[in-house]
Design a protein around this motif. Structure first.
Motif, short mmCIF file in Angstrom:
data_model
loop_
_atom_site.label_atom_id
_atom_site.label_comp_id
_atom_site.label_asym_id
_atom_site.label_seq_id
_atom_site.Cartn_x
_atom_site.Cartn_y
_atom_site.Cartn_z
N GLY A 82 -53.97 -70.55 3.86
CA GLY A 82 -52.56 -70.22 3.71
C GLY A 82 -51.74 -70.46 4.97
N VAL A 83 -50.52 -69.93 4.96
CA VAL A 83 -49.60 -70.20 6.06
C VAL A 83 -50.12 -69.58 7.37
CG1 VAL A 83 -47.51 -70.47 4.69
CG2 VAL A 83 -48.26 -68.18 5.34
N LYS A 84 -50.01 -70.34 8.41
CA LYS A 84 -50.33 -69.86 9.75
C LYS A 84 -49.47 -70.65 10.73
CE LYS A 84 -53.96 -68.56 12.97
NZ LYS A 84 -53.32 -67.22 13.16
N ARG A 85 -48.49 -69.95 11.28
CA ARG A 85 -47.49 -70.62 12.11
C ARG A 85 -48.02 -70.88 13.52
NH1 ARG A 85 -41.86 -67.95 13.83
NH2 ARG A 85 -42.41 -66.60 12.08
N SER A 86 -47.67 -72.01 14.04
CA SER A 86 -47.96 -72.36 15.42
C SER A 86 -46.65 -72.66 16.10
CB SER A 86 -48.89 -73.57 15.49
OG SER A 86 -49.08 -73.96 16.83
N ALA A 87 -46.26 -71.80 17.03
CA ALA A 87 -45.01 -72.02 17.75
C ALA A 87 -45.09 -71.27 19.07
CB ALA A 87 -43.81 -71.51 16.94
N ALA A 88 -44.32 -71.74 20.02
CA ALA A 88 -44.33 -71.11 21.34
C ALA A 88 -43.96 -69.64 21.22
CB ALA A 88 -43.35 -71.83 22.26
N GLY A 89 -44.79 -68.78 21.75
CA GLY A 89 -44.51 -67.35 21.74
C GLY A 89 -44.93 -66.62 20.49
N PHE A 90 -45.36 -67.37 19.48
CA PHE A 90 -45.75 -66.70 18.24
C PHE A 90 -47.17 -66.15 18.40
CE2 PHE A 90 -47.23 -66.36 13.86
CZ PHE A 90 -46.15 -65.71 13.29
N PRO A 91 -47.39 -64.90 17.99
CA PRO A 91 -48.71 -64.29 18.18
C PRO A 91 -49.81 -65.08 17.50
CG PRO A 91 -47.08 -62.63 17.56
CD PRO A 91 -46.42 -63.96 17.38
N THR A 92 -50.84 -65.40 18.22
CA THR A 92 -51.93 -66.20 17.66
C THR A 92 -52.91 -65.37 16.85
OG1 THR A 92 -53.18 -65.91 19.72
CG2 THR A 92 -51.80 -67.89 19.52
N ASP A 93 -52.80 -64.04 16.98
CA ASP A 93 -53.77 -63.20 16.26
C ASP A 93 -53.23 -62.72 14.91
OD1 ASP A 93 -51.83 -61.62 17.39
OD2 ASP A 93 -53.20 -59.98 17.93
N TYR A 94 -52.03 -63.18 14.54
CA TYR A 94 -51.55 -62.83 13.20
C TYR A 94 -52.44 -63.56 12.19
CZ TYR A 94 -47.16 -60.54 14.54
OH TYR A 94 -46.22 -59.67 15.02
N PRO A 95 -52.97 -62.85 11.20
CA PRO A 95 -53.90 -63.50 10.26
C PRO A 95 -53.19 -64.51 9.36
CG PRO A 95 -53.46 -61.25 9.58
CD PRO A 95 -52.83 -61.41 10.93
N ARG A 96 -53.95 -65.46 8.92
CA ARG A 96 -53.44 -66.49 8.00
C ARG A 96 -52.93 -65.84 6.72
NH1 ARG A 96 -54.34 -72.01 7.89
NH2 ARG A 96 -55.79 -71.83 9.65
N GLY A 97 -51.77 -66.29 6.26
CA GLY A 97 -51.19 -65.75 5.04
C GLY A 97 -50.30 -64.55 5.24
N LEU A 98 -50.27 -64.02 6.47
CA LEU A 98 -49.45 -62.83 6.75
C LEU A 98 -47.97 -63.13 6.51
CD1 LEU A 98 -49.71 -59.91 7.96
CD2 LEU A 98 -49.01 -60.94 10.14
N CYS A 99 -47.26 -62.16 5.97
CA CYS A 99 -45.83 -62.32 5.66
C CYS A 99 -45.05 -62.80 6.89
CB CYS A 99 -45.25 -61.01 5.14
SG CYS A 99 -46.17 -60.29 3.77
N ALA A 100 -45.46 -62.28 8.06
CA ALA A 100 -44.73 -62.59 9.29
C ALA A 100 -44.85 -64.05 9.70
CB ALA A 100 -45.23 -61.70 10.44
N GLN A 101 -45.74 -64.80 9.04
CA GLN A 101 -45.80 -66.22 9.34
C GLN A 101 -44.49 -66.91 8.95
OE1 GLN A 101 -48.30 -67.36 10.98
NE2 GLN A 101 -50.04 -66.00 10.55
N CYS A 102 -43.78 -66.37 7.96
CA CYS A 102 -42.50 -66.93 7.52
C CYS A 102 -41.33 -65.99 7.75
CB CYS A 102 -42.54 -67.29 6.03
SG CYS A 102 -43.71 -68.59 5.59
N HIS A 103 -41.56 -64.69 7.60
CA HIS A 103 -40.49 -63.69 7.67
C HIS A 103 -40.57 -62.92 8.98
CE1 HIS A 103 -39.63 -64.30 3.37
NE2 HIS A 103 -40.94 -64.29 3.19
N GLU A 104 -39.45 -62.79 9.67
CA GLU A 104 -39.45 -62.06 10.93
C GLU A 104 -38.72 -60.73 10.72
OE1 GLU A 104 -37.98 -64.76 13.87
OE2 GLU A 104 -39.95 -65.70 13.99
#
Length: 435
Positions: free
Chosen positions: A43-65
């Protein structure tokens, strides 16, 4: 004693709050965990500067802040909250859309920098040589080629079916919290019987309750075999084969494995909705895929439930003997997102790749028509000529005289006529329904 009661009270409150959050988590997850976005493996897993790398794949926060930006330099939200708390602007233009931030093969926010999504001709048709490989690319066909115009979709859906002006036009057809890959997590493979998913949800069933707005095609009564009823859906051949069929390469031919795309598409493209096309500079032709009546002026399209009459002459797997019963699916001819061809015409149809591009050329639509109808190849060896089907076959509709009445003057054979002059959704000519 009083301190002990206070501790007990605090523990009870903590327990109650925990139970409430657990309940909300289960109710809110629903089909999301079965979706392509919510899958814990791909599922979704965002890669961006400053984005937490330990957020699990598919987590809502990958798209919603939840608050201000956590993935970039945005200091606020500025000018008010971003729609749906997305990490980027929801929709801007044909090529600038929140969904395209990830659904592109280069520079994607998705970990790895790329999401591959293939066209329908690749996935269902089995034409795996196609190089088109992402959604942004498909929607970038404007000239030459064409794609669903996102501005026009946004205009059309606003105020309908609980959509608003904030709705992303991609959400007209896809529930982002339910949509599945088809096939799932296999972007470089065609569909098979064991790798099916269901990507679309009907616009007319749209609900702000994501759990209520289900997928379309995955349930009983949602297949092309259900739509045609006593009539016939004949699946086209898979690319390069005469024994396997769309959409999954199996021997199934009756549409029982194909989403009822007619009901899906005619939520919008029907007889009553007027849809303005920026591409065409006017309203799209309305589509009647339902009304029978043969050549009656009140009848619908013969590629739909109206029965064919004359001038059929069709290639396998279709048969002239059954020509009055066939009902086509929209996806037999059209790509859903975009195509190098006009009108989103597929590049591969009924087992073969079109011999040329469908554009404004006089004979270009013939490249599509000859995938299912006889051209003159078997009659006199002329490819993409149409004398036989119109004038020579047993059920030809027109006596061959006074050529200039239709063809204009000059030439032997007479000058060709562009197919789409007489054949298009809702067309009639010489007291016949011609599509």
């Amino acid at each position: 004693m009083r301190r002990g009661k206070k501790r007990i009270l605090i523990l009870l409150v903590v327990l109650l709050v925990s139970v409430v959050f657990l309940y909300i988590g289960q109710a809110g997850a629903g089909p999301y965990l079965d979706s392509a976005h919510g899958n814990s493996n791909y599922g979704v897993k965002r890669s961006a500067a400053g984005f937490p790398t330990d957020y699990p794949r598919g987590l809502c926060a990958q798209c919603h802040e939840q608050h201000a930006s956590i993935g970039g330099s945005e200091p606020a939200p500025t000018g008010g909250p971003d729609s749906f708390m997305l990490f980027d602007t929801n929709y801007t233009s044909q090529t600038a859309d929140f969904c395209f931030d990830c659904h592109t093969d280069a520079g994607s926010y998705q970990t790895g920098g790329s999401i591959i999504n293939r066209c329908y001709s690749f996935r269902a048709g089995g034409w795996t040589a196609d190089t088109l490989n992402d959604i942004l690319e498909a929607f970038s066909f404007t000239s030459s080629g064409t794609s669903h115009n996102l501005d026009d979709i946004s205009t059309f859906i606003t105020g309908r079916w609980s959509y608003t002006s904030d709705s992303n036009p991609c959400v007209a057809c896809h529930n982002p919290h339910s949509a599945q890959g088809d096939p799932p997590n296999a972007p470089n493979s065609a569909k098979s019987t064991s790798t099916r998913g269901w990507p679309v949800s009907r616009p007319s069933l749209h609900s702000r309750d994501n759990n209520a707005w289900g997928l379309w095609g995955d349930g009983v009564g949602e297949k092309m075999s259900d739509y045609v009823g006593a009539l016939t859906y004949q699946a086209p051949y898979r690319y390069g084969s005469t024994t396997s069929f769309e959409p999954d390469g199996s021997t199934t031919q009756d549409g029982s494995n194909l989403t009822d795309f007619v009901s899906f598409c005619t939520d919008c493209h029907n007889t009553t909705n007027s849809i303005y096309s920026t591409t065409l500079g006017g309203p799209l032709a309305t589509i009647d895929w339902v009304t029978a009546g043969g050549d009656s002026s009140l009848s619908g399209d013969k590629h739909g439930k109206n029965n064919a009459t004359v001038g059929i002459d069709i290639n396998p797997p279709f048969s002239n003997s059954n020509s009055g019963n066939y009902v086509l699916s929209c996806t037999d001819c059209h790509e859903p997102h975009g195509s190098p061809n006009d009108y989103l015409i597929r590049r591969e149809v009924n087992g073969g790749v079109l011999a040329g591009t469908v554009n404004s050329g006089t004979k270009s639509f013939g490249y599509l028509c000859r995938q299912c109808h006889f051209d003159d190849t078997s009659y006199n060896g002329r490819v993409n000529f149409w004398e036989y089907i119109h004038h020579k076959s047993a059920d030809s509709p027109y006596v061959q005289n006074r050529c200039r009445n239709c063809h204009g003057s000059g030439g032997n054979p007479p000058p060709p006529i562009r197919c789409s002059i007489c054949h298009y959704h809702g067309s009639s000519a010489a007291n016949r329904r011609t599509f």
